[in-house]
Design a protein around this motif. Sequence first.
Motif, PDB file in Angstrom:
ATOM      1  N   ASP A 612      22.014  30.646  46.463  1.00 19.30           N
ATOM      2  CA  ASP A 612      21.250  29.797  45.545  1.00 19.30           C
ATOM      3  C   ASP A 612      20.855  28.465  46.173  1.00 19.30           C
ATOM      4  O   ASP A 612      20.192  27.639  45.537  1.00 19.30           O
ATOM      5  CB  ASP A 612      22.026  29.558  44.244  1.00 19.30           C
ATOM      6  CG  ASP A 612      23.347  28.825  44.456  1.00 19.30           C
ATOM      7  OD1 ASP A 612      23.507  28.120  45.460  1.00 19.30           O
ATOM      8  OD2 ASP A 612      24.233  28.951  43.576  1.00 19.30           O
ATOM      9  N   GLY A 613      21.285  28.216  47.409  1.00 21.30           N
ATOM     10  CA  GLY A 613      20.889  27.005  48.112  1.00 21.30           C
ATOM     11  C   GLY A 613      21.776  25.804  47.856  1.00 21.30           C
ATOM     12  O   GLY A 613      21.563  24.740  48.442  1.00 21.30           O
ATOM     13  N   TYR A 614      22.776  25.929  46.990  1.00 20.12           N
ATOM     14  CA  TYR A 614      23.669  24.807  46.684  1.00 20.12           C
ATOM     15  C   TYR A 614      25.103  25.197  47.046  1.00 20.12           C
ATOM     16  O   TYR A 614      25.727  26.004  46.360  1.00 20.12           O
ATOM     17  CB  TYR A 614      23.596  24.448  45.202  1.00 20.12           C
ATOM     18  CG  TYR A 614      22.262  23.878  44.773  1.00 20.12           C
ATOM     19  CD1 TYR A 614      21.961  22.540  44.984  1.00 20.12           C
ATOM     20  CD2 TYR A 614      21.305  24.698  44.167  1.00 20.12           C
ATOM     21  CE1 TYR A 614      20.731  22.015  44.596  1.00 20.12           C
ATOM     22  CE2 TYR A 614      20.081  24.185  43.777  1.00 20.12           C
ATOM     23  CZ  TYR A 614      19.799  22.843  43.997  1.00 20.12           C
ATOM     24  OH  TYR A 614      18.580  22.323  43.620  1.00 20.12           O
ATOM     25  N   PRO A 615      25.675  24.609  48.093  1.00 18.42           N
ATOM     26  CA  PRO A 615      27.052  24.947  48.467  1.00 18.42           C
ATOM     27  C   PRO A 615      28.080  24.418  47.469  1.00 18.42           C
ATOM     28  O   PRO A 615      29.184  24.955  47.370  1.00 18.42           O
ATOM     29  CB  PRO A 615      27.219  24.285  49.833  1.00 18.42           C
ATOM     30  CG  PRO A 615      26.211  23.190  49.854  1.00 18.42           C
ATOM     31  CD  PRO A 615      25.053  23.686  49.055  1.00 18.42           C
ATOM     32  N   ASN A 616      27.739  23.352  46.741  1.00 21.51           N
ATOM     33  CA  ASN A 616      28.634  22.874  45.674  1.00 21.51           C
ATOM     34  C   ASN A 616      27.792  22.595  44.432  1.00 21.51           C
ATOM     35  O   ASN A 616      26.977  23.416  44.060  1.00 21.51           O
ATOM     36  CB  ASN A 616      29.478  21.677  46.128  1.00 21.51           C
ATOM     37  CG  ASN A 616      28.668  20.606  46.849  1.00 21.51           C
ATOM     38  OD1 ASN A 616      27.828  19.955  46.252  1.00 21.51           O
ATOM     39  ND2 ASN A 616      28.918  20.441  48.153  1.00 21.51           N
ATOM     40  N   VAL A 617      27.966  21.457  43.813  1.00 21.38           N
ATOM     41  CA  VAL A 617      27.309  21.214  42.531  1.00 21.38           C
ATOM     42  C   VAL A 617      25.793  21.061  42.710  1.00 21.38           C
ATOM     43  O   VAL A 617      25.318  20.626  43.766  1.00 21.38           O
ATOM     44  CB  VAL A 617      27.918  19.959  41.857  1.00 21.38           C
ATOM     45  CG1 VAL A 617      27.445  18.684  42.543  1.00 21.38           C
ATOM     46  CG2 VAL A 617      27.602  19.909  40.379  1.00 21.38           C
ATOM     47  N   ALA A 618      25.044  21.427  41.663  1.00 20.87           N
ATOM     48  CA  ALA A 618      23.583  21.321  41.665  1.00 20.87           C
ATOM     49  C   ALA A 618      23.137  20.397  40.538  1.00 20.87           C
ATOM     50  O   ALA A 618      23.829  20.260  39.523  1.00 20.87           O
ATOM     51  CB  ALA A 618      22.950  22.699  41.476  1.00 20.87           C
ATOM     52  N   PRO A 619      21.987  19.737  40.681  1.00 22.84           N
ATOM     53  CA  PRO A 619      21.460  18.947  39.561  1.00 22.84           C
ATOM     54  C   PRO A 619      21.282  19.830  38.326  1.00 22.84           C
ATOM     55  O   PRO A 619      20.912  21.007  38.440  1.00 22.84           O
ATOM     56  CB  PRO A 619      20.111  18.446  40.086  1.00 22.84           C
ATOM     57  CG  PRO A 619      20.242  18.477  41.574  1.00 22.84           C
ATOM     58  CD  PRO A 619      21.118  19.654  41.873  1.00 22.84           C
ATOM     59  N   VAL A 620      21.540  19.276  37.156  1.00 22.11           N
ATOM     60  CA  VAL A 620      21.427  20.067  35.933  1.00 22.11           C
ATOM     61  C   VAL A 620      19.997  20.575  35.781  1.00 22.11           C
ATOM     62  O   VAL A 620      19.033  19.903  36.161  1.00 22.11           O
ATOM     63  CB  VAL A 620      21.836  19.243  34.691  1.00 22.11           C
ATOM     64  CG1 VAL A 620      23.289  18.808  34.790  1.00 22.11           C
ATOM     65  CG2 VAL A 620      20.931  18.040  34.486  1.00 22.11           C
TER      66      VAL A 620
END
Length: 704
Positions: A612-620
Amino acid sequence: MNKNGMMRFWTILMTCLLLSGFAIGALQARENRGVAPVVVRDKEGQQVGLYQESHALVIGVAGYRNDNGDGWPELPGVREDVKIVARALEDNGFHVQTVLDPKSDELEKAFEGFIRRYGRGPENRLLFYFAGHGHTVRPGWSKDPMGYIAPADAPNPERDPAGFEALALPMQRIEEYAIRIHAKHALFLFDSCFSGSLFGINRAIPENISYKTEKPVRQFITAGAEEETVPDRSIFRRQFVAALAGEGDMNGDGFLTGAELGLFLQEKVIKYSNGAQHPQYGKIRNPDLDKGDFVFRVGVRVIEVSSNPALELEFWKSIKDSRNPVLYRAYLEEFPNGVFAAIAKAKIRAGFGERNEPRPKTGRIIVRSNVSGDTVFIDGKPMGPTGPDAHALAPGEHEIRVEKAGFEPFETRLELAAGGEGTVRAHLRPKTTAIEPEMVRIEGGCFQMGSPASEKGRYGNERQHRVCVEGFRLAKYEVTVAEFRRFARATDYRTEAEEGKGCHIYAGGSWNRKDWANWKKPGEGQSNRDRDPARCVSWNDALAYLDWLNRETGADYRLPTEAEWEFAARAGTTTRYYWGDGEEDACVYANGYDAAGKRKYDFQWTALSCNDGYPNVAPVGSFRANGYGLFDMSGNVWEWTCSLYKLDYDGSEKHCVSKGVDGKRVVRGDGWISTPRNIRSAIRIGNDTNVAYYHLGFRLAREF
């Protein structure tokens, strides 16, 4: 009939027609009783305003289910009790809602719906009256007894104790209702017999009514104690009605307080039951809600400010040009505190030959507010601060504005008659930096909560069962870093993680509490953008945020219940995930532990095969919304709910618990480190209220 006689005939006829028409209007307005400020006239004719609104919920259970001989005996007299109590409360200025023979779910809905509709006004008074069977259970784990009230479908506990406890309403739930109410005064009366530790006995009679009415209170009165039986011909009801009629006013001051009522009922019911019933009364065991005293006004006629302004205006238009004082007396009788009352009185004086008296050329306006150091502007001209001093003004319409630095201005318009008086009460709200969340309206309904036994990856605490929820609103996104920062800066709030408890992160093959980790720095090398969800926030921190937001906005935001959360997450689906049963679309809808996360962290559990391109948290809002338009209901961060965590569902999932209740709280949705198994819609765990994690945040809910 001569000319004068004919004129008199038509005058009387028109007056009768007007009065009869408006009497019908008054009857129609009875449904609005209690929704306007209650005005009471004492013996000197002075007006005393007690409450903004007065509402009562009267519940009676007369027909108990007894199909197999295991039920309660019926109480046919309760039906008449409900009618008589409702009528007595209406006469005392209450709007009354009655419920007869509710089953278990209907009983809870009655309480919750009534509180949701009428319990928000801080200057209101709420009264709850239950007539039916009650029972006391002594749990093996506690020395304190637990009282219950029995709905129509509750079995007799002597024959089916488990069935009774499953369906009866415990006093713990009543306590939750009492705490949730925003209204300053609430009185609970139970024409039932039971014991419990919900309230402490209090026999004090207040000496200063005005002082007591300013303090919040939750008071309770029961018809009897444990092991006592309520007779079908209720002594408690008869004495309650007698107290409202004035007999309970022990000190003769024209008021009946909750303490006076409790003492009166205890003395009278014990006397007339020959010692068979011993009513109990007192206040909730909560230091924030036990200072005041519920108040009734007795011995006078209770009148309400006009609850039908359109009806009043139509009446006034029909008589305003008349020179007949009879018509103005008719207006004053129907609307004694009406908008045009002062003008009507002046016209009556003129009609009785007082035309030569000098008529007042001005009226008077008093402007008060909830703050000090403000400035009143009348028709654009500064008039000094608000206060008790009156402003003399010419008759006509005037624009009133109250300003103070740091507060939103208050504006209104007032029509003033010659010789008339008016009072404006301005409520100034502080200017706020709070960001109100974008909410999604969720229509209520029923669904299968939990997971079926056949679902891949399910846990043992996901027993599937049918649950119904009322309509509510849920935030489209999780609370963001930017939103939480505004709160922290506005209040100088320090989270529990910042105060020494730290925040838990996963490192070195285990979960560890790190003192340096908090919402400002939730992890080494991790993003903390404004649009990222706020993390490292405990349940207590979330409540502090809610208190501030509600105070700043005047709204009633809260955390969702666990049932509301899952109902909203599923959005009508019954599949493993809210997008279907397969994992292949997970990276479209949810930020879980995927190929990007595995490359960076290489955690020891199974990763999603997608990226998904995000190794940790993503912007809401970075992923696709579910069917209700809600983002990140799976993945990104776990989300706090307001429900008490139980390993097996027991009904707690449908309710919020207050801050003082022991036990873990449910968190739902899992986070950016989630395995395919843990981003399912049914996943649930419990977490301590003072513990924070770097993949745990929250989103807000509120009523419709």
